[in-house]
Design a protein around this motif. Structure first.
Motif, PDB file in Angstrom:
ATOM      1  N   SER A  78       0.824  -1.211   0.000  1.00 35.91           N
ATOM      2  CA  SER A  78       0.000   0.000   0.000  1.00 35.91           C
ATOM      3  C   SER A  78       0.862   1.267   0.000  1.00 35.91           C
ATOM      4  CB  SER A  78      -0.917   0.016   1.225  1.00 35.91           C
ATOM      5  OG  SER A  78      -0.137  -0.049   2.396  1.00 35.91           O
ATOM      6  N   ARG A  79       2.154   1.131   0.388  1.00 32.78           N
ATOM      7  CA  ARG A  79       3.046   2.295   0.416  1.00 32.78           C
ATOM      8  C   ARG A  79       3.391   2.800  -0.991  1.00 32.78           C
ATOM      9  NH1 ARG A  79       5.410   5.705   3.587  1.00 32.78           N
ATOM     10  NH2 ARG A  79       7.452   4.882   4.059  1.00 32.78           N
ATOM     11  N   ILE A  80       3.029   2.028  -2.042  1.00 31.13           N
ATOM     12  CA  ILE A  80       3.305   2.528  -3.397  1.00 31.13           C
ATOM     13  C   ILE A  80       2.004   2.770  -4.171  1.00 31.13           C
ATOM     14  CG2 ILE A  80       5.668   1.690  -3.580  1.00 31.13           C
ATOM     15  CD1 ILE A  80       4.663  -0.714  -5.155  1.00 31.13           C
TER      16      ILE A  80
ATOM     17  N   HIS B 265      14.051  -2.451   5.894  1.00 30.36           N
ATOM     18  CA  HIS B 265      14.347  -2.453   7.340  1.00 30.36           C
ATOM     19  C   HIS B 265      13.198  -1.859   8.153  1.00 30.36           C
ATOM     20  CE1 HIS B 265      15.910   1.931   7.593  1.00 30.36           C
ATOM     21  NE2 HIS B 265      15.330   1.785   6.431  1.00 30.36           N
ATOM     22  N   HIS B 266      12.004  -1.775   7.557  1.00 28.87           N
ATOM     23  CA  HIS B 266      10.842  -1.282   8.302  1.00 28.87           C
ATOM     24  C   HIS B 266      10.166  -2.414   9.077  1.00 28.87           C
ATOM     25  CE1 HIS B 266      11.328   1.986   5.342  1.00 28.87           C
ATOM     26  NE2 HIS B 266      11.040   2.703   6.405  1.00 28.87           N
ATOM     27  N   LEU B 267       9.203  -2.023   9.906  1.00 26.30           N
ATOM     28  CA  LEU B 267       8.652  -3.002  10.851  1.00 26.30           C
ATOM     29  C   LEU B 267       7.485  -3.838  10.351  1.00 26.30           C
ATOM     30  CD1 LEU B 267       8.847  -0.965  14.176  1.00 26.30           C
ATOM     31  CD2 LEU B 267      10.164  -2.988  13.560  1.00 26.30           C
ATOM     32  N   GLU B 268       6.849  -3.432   9.235  1.00 29.67           N
ATOM     33  CA  GLU B 268       5.610  -4.130   8.871  1.00 29.67           C
ATOM     34  C   GLU B 268       5.779  -4.964   7.610  1.00 29.67           C
ATOM     35  OE1 GLU B 268       4.229  -0.142   7.793  1.00 29.67           O
ATOM     36  OE2 GLU B 268       6.153  -0.228   8.785  1.00 29.67           O
ATOM     37  N   PRO B 269       6.328  -6.161   7.702  1.00 32.35           N
ATOM     38  CA  PRO B 269       6.523  -6.945   6.482  1.00 32.35           C
ATOM     39  C   PRO B 269       5.204  -7.551   6.010  1.00 32.35           C
ATOM     40  CG  PRO B 269       7.178  -8.237   8.356  1.00 32.35           C
ATOM     41  CD  PRO B 269       6.700  -6.928   8.896  1.00 32.35           C
TER      42      PRO B 269
ATOM     43  N   VAL C   5      -3.675  15.237   5.448  1.00 30.86           N
ATOM     44  CA  VAL C   5      -2.686  15.808   6.367  1.00 30.86           C
ATOM     45  C   VAL C   5      -1.614  14.747   6.581  1.00 30.86           C
ATOM     46  CG1 VAL C   5      -2.247  16.650   8.709  1.00 30.86           C
ATOM     47  CG2 VAL C   5      -4.354  17.298   7.524  1.00 30.86           C
ATOM     48  N   LYS C   6      -0.367  15.118   6.296  1.00 31.99           N
ATOM     49  CA  LYS C   6       0.746  14.164   6.421  1.00 31.99           C
ATOM     50  C   LYS C   6       1.438  14.418   7.756  1.00 31.99           C
ATOM     51  CE  LYS C   6       3.524  11.030   4.819  1.00 31.99           C
ATOM     52  NZ  LYS C   6       3.470  10.195   6.001  1.00 31.99           N
ATOM     53  N   MET C   7       1.823  13.336   8.406  1.00 28.41           N
ATOM     54  CA  MET C   7       2.471  13.478   9.706  1.00 28.41           C
ATOM     55  C   MET C   7       3.822  12.824   9.748  1.00 28.41           C
ATOM     56  SD  MET C   7      -0.736  12.499  11.841  1.00 28.41           S
ATOM     57  CE  MET C   7      -1.660  12.429  10.358  1.00 28.41           C
ATOM     58  N   SER C   8       4.746  13.477  10.454  1.00 28.85           N
ATOM     59  CA  SER C   8       6.042  12.877  10.757  1.00 28.85           C
ATOM     60  C   SER C   8       6.184  12.861  12.264  1.00 28.85           C
ATOM     61  CB  SER C   8       7.174  13.738  10.194  1.00 28.85           C
ATOM     62  OG  SER C   8       7.379  13.482   8.844  1.00 28.85           O
ATOM     63  N   PHE C   9       6.611  11.742  12.799  1.00 28.05           N
ATOM     64  CA  PHE C   9       6.834  11.639  14.244  1.00 28.05           C
ATOM     65  C   PHE C   9       8.285  11.258  14.511  1.00 28.05           C
ATOM     66  CE2 PHE C   9       2.306  10.265  13.770  1.00 28.05           C
ATOM     67  CZ  PHE C   9       1.732  11.337  14.441  1.00 28.05           C
ATOM     68  N   ARG C  10       8.840  11.827  15.577  1.00 27.42           N
ATOM     69  CA  ARG C  10      10.183  11.444  16.018  1.00 27.42           C
ATOM     70  C   ARG C  10      10.162  11.302  17.533  1.00 27.42           C
ATOM     71  NH1 ARG C  10      10.283  11.163  11.313  1.00 27.42           N
ATOM     72  NH2 ARG C  10      11.796  11.988   9.819  1.00 27.42           N
ATOM     73  N   SER C  11      10.959  10.370  18.050  1.00 24.63           N
ATOM     74  CA  SER C  11      11.014  10.217  19.501  1.00 24.63           C
ATOM     75  C   SER C  11      12.421   9.833  19.909  1.00 24.63           C
ATOM     76  CB  SER C  11      10.029   9.144  19.956  1.00 24.63           C
ATOM     77  OG  SER C  11      10.462   7.872  19.519  1.00 24.63           O
TER      78      SER C  11
ATOM     79  N   GLY D  73      -0.737   4.933  10.052  1.00 23.75           N
ATOM     80  CA  GLY D  73       0.656   4.905   9.601  1.00 23.75           C
ATOM     81  C   GLY D  73       1.462   3.836  10.281  1.00 23.75           C
ATOM     82  N   GLY D  74       2.731   4.110  10.445  1.00 20.01           N
ATOM     83  CA  GLY D  74       3.646   3.160  11.063  1.00 20.01           C
ATOM     84  C   GLY D  74       5.056   3.671  10.939  1.00 20.01           C
ATOM     85  N   GLY D  75       6.010   2.755  11.004  1.00 20.86           N
ATOM     86  CA  GLY D  75       7.414   3.146  10.858  1.00 20.86           C
ATOM     87  C   GLY D  75       8.276   2.533  11.920  1.00 20.86           C
ATOM     88  N   HIS D  76       9.324   3.224  12.245  1.00 24.55           N
ATOM     89  CA  HIS D  76      10.276   2.746  13.259  1.00 24.55           C
ATOM     90  C   HIS D  76       9.891   3.328  14.617  1.00 24.55           C
ATOM     91  CE1 HIS D  76      12.798   1.806   9.773  1.00 24.55           C
ATOM     92  NE2 HIS D  76      12.517   3.018   9.349  1.00 24.55           N
TER      93      HIS D  76
ATOM     94  N   ALA E 254      11.195   6.939  14.508  1.00 23.14           N
ATOM     95  CA  ALA E 254      10.873   7.748  13.320  1.00 23.14           C
ATOM     96  C   ALA E 254       9.704   7.095  12.609  1.00 23.14           C
ATOM     97  CB  ALA E 254      12.070   7.845  12.380  1.00 23.14           C
ATOM     98  N   ALA E 255       8.559   7.760  12.670  1.00 27.49           N
ATOM     99  CA  ALA E 255       7.361   7.156  12.089  1.00 27.49           C
ATOM    100  C   ALA E 255       6.556   8.231  11.366  1.00 27.49           C
ATOM    101  CB  ALA E 255       6.523   6.501  13.179  1.00 27.49           C
ATOM    102  N   GLY E 256       5.482   7.803  10.718  1.00 26.15           N
ATOM    103  CA  GLY E 256       4.664   8.769   9.998  1.00 26.15           C
ATOM    104  C   GLY E 256       3.281   8.217   9.767  1.00 26.15           C
ATOM    105  N   GLY E 257       2.398   9.075   9.303  1.00 28.13           N
ATOM    106  CA  GLY E 257       1.040   8.637   9.023  1.00 28.13           C
ATOM    107  C   GLY E 257       0.306   9.705   8.255  1.00 28.13           C
TER     108      GLY E 257
HETATM  109  P1  5GP Z   1       9.291  10.704   7.502  1.00 29.74           P
HETATM  110  O1  5GP Z   1       8.836  11.406   8.735  1.00 29.74           O
HETATM  111  O2  5GP Z   1      10.756  10.890   7.277  1.00 29.74           O
HETATM  112  O3  5GP Z   1       8.435  10.982   6.328  1.00 29.74           O
HETATM  113  O4  5GP Z   1       9.076   9.159   7.788  1.00 29.74           O
HETATM  114  C1  5GP Z   1       9.778   8.503   8.815  1.00 29.74           C
HETATM  115  C2  5GP Z   1       9.455   7.035   8.774  1.00 29.74           C
HETATM  116  O5  5GP Z   1       8.082   6.855   9.086  1.00 29.74           O
HETATM  117  C3  5GP Z   1       9.617   6.381   7.413  1.00 29.74           C
HETATM  118  O6  5GP Z   1      10.888   5.841   7.276  1.00 29.74           O
HETATM  119  C4  5GP Z   1       8.574   5.299   7.433  1.00 29.74           C
HETATM  120  O7  5GP Z   1       9.071   4.177   8.120  1.00 29.74           O
HETATM  121  C5  5GP Z   1       7.492   5.844   8.312  1.00 29.74           C
HETATM  122  N1  5GP Z   1       6.351   6.429   7.606  1.00 29.74           N
HETATM  123  C6  5GP Z   1       6.189   7.701   7.173  1.00 29.74           C
HETATM  124  N2  5GP Z   1       4.989   7.884   6.625  1.00 29.74           N
HETATM  125  C7  5GP Z   1       4.328   6.702   6.720  1.00 29.74           C
HETATM  126  C8  5GP Z   1       3.025   6.266   6.335  1.00 29.74           C
HETATM  127  O8  5GP Z   1       2.199   7.008   5.818  1.00 29.74           O
HETATM  128  N3  5GP Z   1       2.739   4.949   6.582  1.00 29.74           N
HETATM  129  C9  5GP Z   1       3.621   4.107   7.184  1.00 29.74           C
HETATM  130  N4  5GP Z   1       3.256   2.841   7.396  1.00 29.74           N
HETATM  131  N5  5GP Z   1       4.849   4.496   7.569  1.00 29.74           N
HETATM  132  C10 5GP Z   1       5.205   5.775   7.346  1.00 29.74           C
END
Ligand code: 5GP
Ligand code: MN
Length: 341
Positions: free
Chosen positions: A98-100, A119-123, A279-285, A301-304, A307-310
């Motif tokens: 779904s990421r593409i 190297h992401h968490l959701e295979p 609305v795009k989100m970036s998360f860092r912790s 969303g998801g991620g590491h 470093a995650a996003g949604g």
């Molecule tokens: P960034 O904040 O740099 O866009 O994304 C950081 C990390 O969050 C990415 O490497 C990816 O693992 C994860 N990520 C960002 N956006 C999404 C999203 O919409 N869906 C999912 N599943 N992961 C995301």
């Protein structure tokens, strides 16, 4: 690493190969794609890189950039044919189709042999050959290891080394994050020996700022940074109008969220960007705080962990309000972690 024999068989003789990576490719996504593309071209294959969206201009220096196809509705049928007729499809730096977007189903439906390196968490386990290691700092690190395991390290030339170096440098936050292992430094040392020009790569990626971007950063830092000291949380919320005002280009907001995380005692940082369609989100912790859990549970969303996003279909205001309402539930985790800083 999975048994290499089936991959070796799939790569025996010249093959038609399509390489793709995640939406809005970053340096690890594009670096791994073009690093592998240049390597496979040297092996005598026919290779086409297709990205699901455009990517920042600070990545245009990578060898093979001018041959990359960027997916759009206009080229959808051409891409479908390419993917369908490929002998091998390589998906890099993501593990859920779904990421593409639209291309996900094309890849799923293709009879091609599929290779997933990530190297992401959701295979999702859609591939015939999977090189998946969440402890790896970058997909580029895994690509180096795969080329080496295939006995082709000597084929890594300075152009390939630069592509792979770029992904490892950026995904480790310039060798600062917790994922910067001994192995990372060993791979980097090998890449430099093989011709990676580390100062050139860093300069290409970080010294191509437009004045608009720097002024946007300045504006965001002075006017848009909200800190919630009680919960060790800081965030930016950027409107579509503000993006327009600074003529924001793909990649211009990258890195901004890290400034929120760099505030003393902050454990969790977020950036909300109104991209109109969503609305795009970036998360860092820092530390144990699970940014990916918040992304997955509340923001599609998801991620590491760090470093995650949604994304969200609600308005910017509603999304930020939801975020602010969630944070108190994590007070203990945010507090406990802050003690460790
Ligand atoms: P960034 O904040 O740099 O866009 O994304 C950081 C990390 O969050 C990415 O490497 C990816 O693992 C994860 N990520 C960002 N956006 C999404 C999203 O919409 N869906 C999912 N599943 N992961 C995301
Ligand atoms: Mn990556």
């Amino acid at each position: 690493m999975q048994d290499l024999e089936s991959l070796k068989a799939a790569l025996s003789g010249p093959k038609k190969i399509v390489i793709t990576t995640h939406f809005k490719p970053d340096a690890d996504a594009l670096g791994s794609s073009l690093g592998m593309a240049n390597y496979l071209l040297k092996k005598g294959h026919q290779v086409q890189v297709v990205t699901p969206s455009d990517y920042p201009t600070f990545l245009y220096w990578m060898k093979g950039n001018e041959d990359v196809m960027v997916y759009s509705k206009e080229v959808a049928e051409e891409v479908r044919t390419l993917i369908n007729e490929a002998d091998l499809v390589m998906t890099l730096d993501f593990s859920t189709l779904s990421r593409i977007d639209d291309m996900g189903e094309m890849v799923r439906d293709s009879p091609a042999y599929k290779v997933n390196i990530d190297h992401h968490l959701e295979p999702e386990n859609f591939a015939d050959f999977t090189l998946w290691d969440t402890k790896a700092a970058a997909t580029c690190e895994l690509c180096f290891e795969l080329i080496e395991a295939l006995g082709d390290k000597e084929l890594i030339d300075p152009d390939i080394a630069d592509c792979l170096y770029a992904g490892i440098m950026t995904d480790t936050g310039n060798f600062r994050h917790g994922n910067t292992t001994q192995n990372v430094h060993e791979v980097i040392a090998e890449l430099i020996q093989l011709g990676a020009d580390n100062t050139k790569v860093a300069s290409k990626i970080y010294d191509g700022n437009s004045l608009n971007r720097l002024r946007f950063m300045g504006y965001a830092l002075s006017e848009k940074l909200t800190v919630i000291p009680e919960y060790h949380t800081a965030f930016f919320a950027i409107t579509a109008e503000e993006l327009e005002r600074f003529d924001s280009q793909t990649g211009d907001t990258e890195g901004l969220v890290n400034y929120a995380l760099s505030v003393k005692d902050i454990v969790f940082a977020a950036m909300f960007t109104d991209r109109k369609q969503a609305v795009k989100m970036s998360f860092r912790s820092v530390g144990e705080f699970p940014a990916n859990e918040i992304a997955a549970k509340f923001f599609n969303g998801g991620g590491h962990r760090n470093a995650a996003g949604g994304k969200s279909d609600e308005t910017l205001e509603a999304t930020v309000a939801k975020f602010i309402s969630i944070i108190p539930d994590y007070k203990d985790l945010l507090d406990k972690e802050s003690l460790k800083i």
